[in-house]
Design an enzyme around this catalytic site. Structure first.
Site, PDB file in Angstrom:
ATOM      1  N   GLU A 172       0.819  -1.236   0.000  1.00  0.00           N
ATOM      2  CA  GLU A 172       0.000   0.000   0.000  1.00  0.00           C
ATOM      3  C   GLU A 172       0.842   1.271   0.000  1.00  0.00           C
ATOM      4  OE1 GLU A 172      -3.014  -0.182   3.106  1.00  0.00           O
ATOM      5  OE2 GLU A 172      -4.123  -1.724   2.000  1.00  0.00           O
ATOM      6  N   GLU A 291      -5.507  -8.321  -0.535  1.00  0.00           N
ATOM      7  CA  GLU A 291      -6.223  -8.043   0.719  1.00  0.00           C
ATOM      8  C   GLU A 291      -7.676  -7.758   0.385  1.00  0.00           C
ATOM      9  OE1 GLU A 291      -4.683  -5.224   3.597  1.00  0.00           O
ATOM     10  OE2 GLU A 291      -2.619  -5.747   3.056  1.00  0.00           O
TER      11      GLU A 291
HETATM   12  O1  AHR Z   1      -5.261  -6.003   6.858  1.00  0.00           O
HETATM   13  C1  AHR Z   1      -5.179  -4.891   7.680  1.00  0.00           C
HETATM   14  C2  AHR Z   1      -4.444  -3.731   7.027  1.00  0.00           C
HETATM   15  O2  AHR Z   1      -5.216  -3.213   5.991  1.00  0.00           O
HETATM   16  C3  AHR Z   1      -3.120  -4.039   6.381  1.00  0.00           C
HETATM   17  O3  AHR Z   1      -2.063  -3.995   7.283  1.00  0.00           O
HETATM   18  C4  AHR Z   1      -2.985  -2.939   5.373  1.00  0.00           C
HETATM   19  O4  AHR Z   1      -2.236  -3.345   4.251  1.00  0.00           O
HETATM   20  C5  AHR Z   1      -4.408  -2.560   5.036  1.00  0.00           C
HETATM   21  O5  AHR Z   1      -4.607  -1.200   5.104  1.00  0.00           O
END
Ligand code: AHR
Length: 503
Positions: A172, A291
């Site tokens: 990210e 994610e």
């Molecule tokens: O999964 C939780 C968080 O969400 C992770 O650390 C991050 O990559 C995202 O913002």
């Protein structure tokens, strides 16, 4: 209400990459400590891994697990997690305002993956660190021996290299919250150079470059264009993330969110194609949706810890969303979207796997159990391997914030030619009425329903807890049958179903 679907054997989307059913484990909250690892727990093995959690993970047949973060990776020194435990430093984790004891590092994670029957997807730190730490980590993991880092790995107890093929170039990096956040040009250059160095060691690596943290980012989708212009020839996937929320308790809008997901995927697929054309490239780049999940139930309760009110605790409860029945429907719709877009989405990771916005929950020293959302993920991972079908769906729909005419029936279909099976995953988004569904099976021979699992509940807010672990579970469905190439089934209001047909 009636709906009709046509499934033709030759009308396919793509062969699904098994890694579409991947997961994620971060050094965050209780994902690692008292999640997968808890020496002294009654079920712990000699390495300190919880046996009860291991069993629940093994049942899921998770093909790949992304590690060690997440936001955590952007200030992580991978060397802190190697060597004798007593020499490992305790570090302050700036991403989650906690203390990291480093009792688990790459060796322990690799051991856990082997025991869990899964493979590693590792992320390098391109936030506080860069190319040098990344190339050393790669050498430590993959070089057989005779070099500084590979010999150190052997000295630390692991002679055989792990040979990790799948690597994320940071996490990210478009997000201002990220330690070492960069603009698209800064990150694109760094990612390109890091990829070059990693490929100089091994051309066959699969590299994932950071795309947008979500589709609301002000830099989306320009970020992807710029980053890919720097990296197109040296990476294989662009990483996307998305979390789903229903703060207003508006089920219709909530369950239409996967239409936003679909547009997000389509936009980035188009951006990839734009850069491909601009570069006159023959190479393809895919999407790693590494994610995704529902995340909103726990946000308020985490605020104090994230603001530092408790100092720097070790493995506090963080992001412990308790999922309800409504979230089952949401997870079913999300996975259906990934199956339908398996032409461009090759990897997807539910975030996360244990305790932290996860399908598996534990009590420290106590039980481990399946959250409600475990089940749609389980059915997809076990039965969703094969070729995704391009279904023609004719269903009445409703208007939502995210799209008009969102079909009440959300469906994906997977044909597994080797096994001779056809599997449908179905959600009825209509809370008032059942849908009588007909699926015309074309180009398939025979057909008999051999498994039919259904999840319904009169209470959208019903949850599973340590004390009531079986409150929301699938039950055998009834009434689905195939006659003369026509599958007929009734989908009760707000229901999830998995139907398996032997051809
Ligand atoms: O999964 C939780 C968080 O969400 C992770 O650390 C991050 O990559 C995202 O913002």
């Amino acid at each position: 209400m009636k709906a009709r679907v046509t499934a033709h054997k030759d009308y396919t989307v793509a062969k699904i990459d098994d890694r579409l059913y991947g997961a994620f484990l971060e050094h965050l909250g209780r994902a690692i400590y008292s999640g997968i690892y808890e020496p002294g727990h009654p079920t712990a093995d000699e390495k300190g891994f919880r046996g009860d959690v291991m069993e629940l993970v093994r049942d899921l047949q998770v093909p790949v697990v992304r590690y060690p973060g997440g936001n955590f990776v952007s200030a992580y020194n991978w060397e802190d997690g190697i060597g004798p435990r007593e020499n490992r430093p305790v570090r302050l984790d700036l991403a989650w305002h906690t203390s990291e004891p480093n009792e688990v590092g790459i060796h322990e994670f690799a051991d856990w993956c082997r025991a869990a029957g899964t493979s590693m997807m590792l992320a390098v730190n391109l936030g506080s660190r860069g190319l040098d730490a990344a190339r050393n980590f790669l050498e430590y993991c993959n070089h057989p021996g005779g070099s500084y880092w590979s010999d150190l790995r052997a000295k630390n107890g692991q002679r055989e290299p792990w040979n990790v093929k799948l690597w994320c170039l940071g996490n990210e990096m478009d997000g201002p919250w990220q330690i070492g956040h960069k603009d698209a040009n800064e990150y694109g250059r760094l990612a390109a150079e890091t990829a070059k160095a990693m490929r100089a060691y091994d051309k066959s690596l699969e590299l994932v470059v950071c795309g947008s943290s979500n589709a609301n980012m002000p830099t989306y989708p320009e970020w992807e264009r710029v980053v890919l212009e720097h990296t197109y020839e040296t990476v294989d996937h662009v990483s996307l993330h998305m979390y789903f929320a229903n703060p207003e308790k508006d089920t219709g809008n909530y369950l239409a969110l996967n239409h936003k997901l679909d547009r997000y995927i389509e936009t980035i697929a188009s951006t990839i194609n734009y850069v491909k054309a601009k570069k006159r490239s023959k190479k393809d780049v895919y999407i790693s949706f590494d994610e995704w999940n529902v995340w909103y139930h726990s946000r308020k309760q985490d605020r104090a810890i994230l603001d530092g009110a408790n100092g720097w605790p070790v493995a506090p409860a963080l992001l412990e969303d308790i999922y309800n029945f409504e979230d089952v429907l949401q997870v079913g719709c999300i996975i259906n979207t990934f199956i339908r877009r398996s032409d461009v989405v090759k990897i997807a990771c539910i975030a996360q796997l244990v305790n932290v916005i996860a399908p598996i929950m534990t009590e420290k020293g106590g039980a481990a159990w399946r959250q409600t959302t475990y089940y749609p993920y389980y059915f997809a991972s076990i039965y969703g391997r094969g070729t995704a079908l391009n279904l023609l769906v004719e269903s009445p729909g409703y208007d939502s914030e995210h799209d008009d005419n969102v079909p009440y029936v959300d469906i994906s279909g997977v044909h597994n030619e080797e096994e001779g099976t056809l599997t449908f995953f179905l959600v009825n988004r209509n809370g008032e009425e059942a849908v009588d569904l007909e699926v015309r099976l074309q180009g398939f021979t025979g057909g008999m329903v051999t498994d039919h699992q259904m999840m319904t509940n009169s209470d959208l807010e019903a949850v599973n807890t340590a004390a009531n672990q079986q409150n929301v579970i699938p039950r055998r469905g009834s009434g689905a049958s195939v006659t003369d190439g026509l599958l007929t089934v009734s989908l009760p209001a707000y229901s999830y179903q998995m139907i398996r047909i032997k051809l």
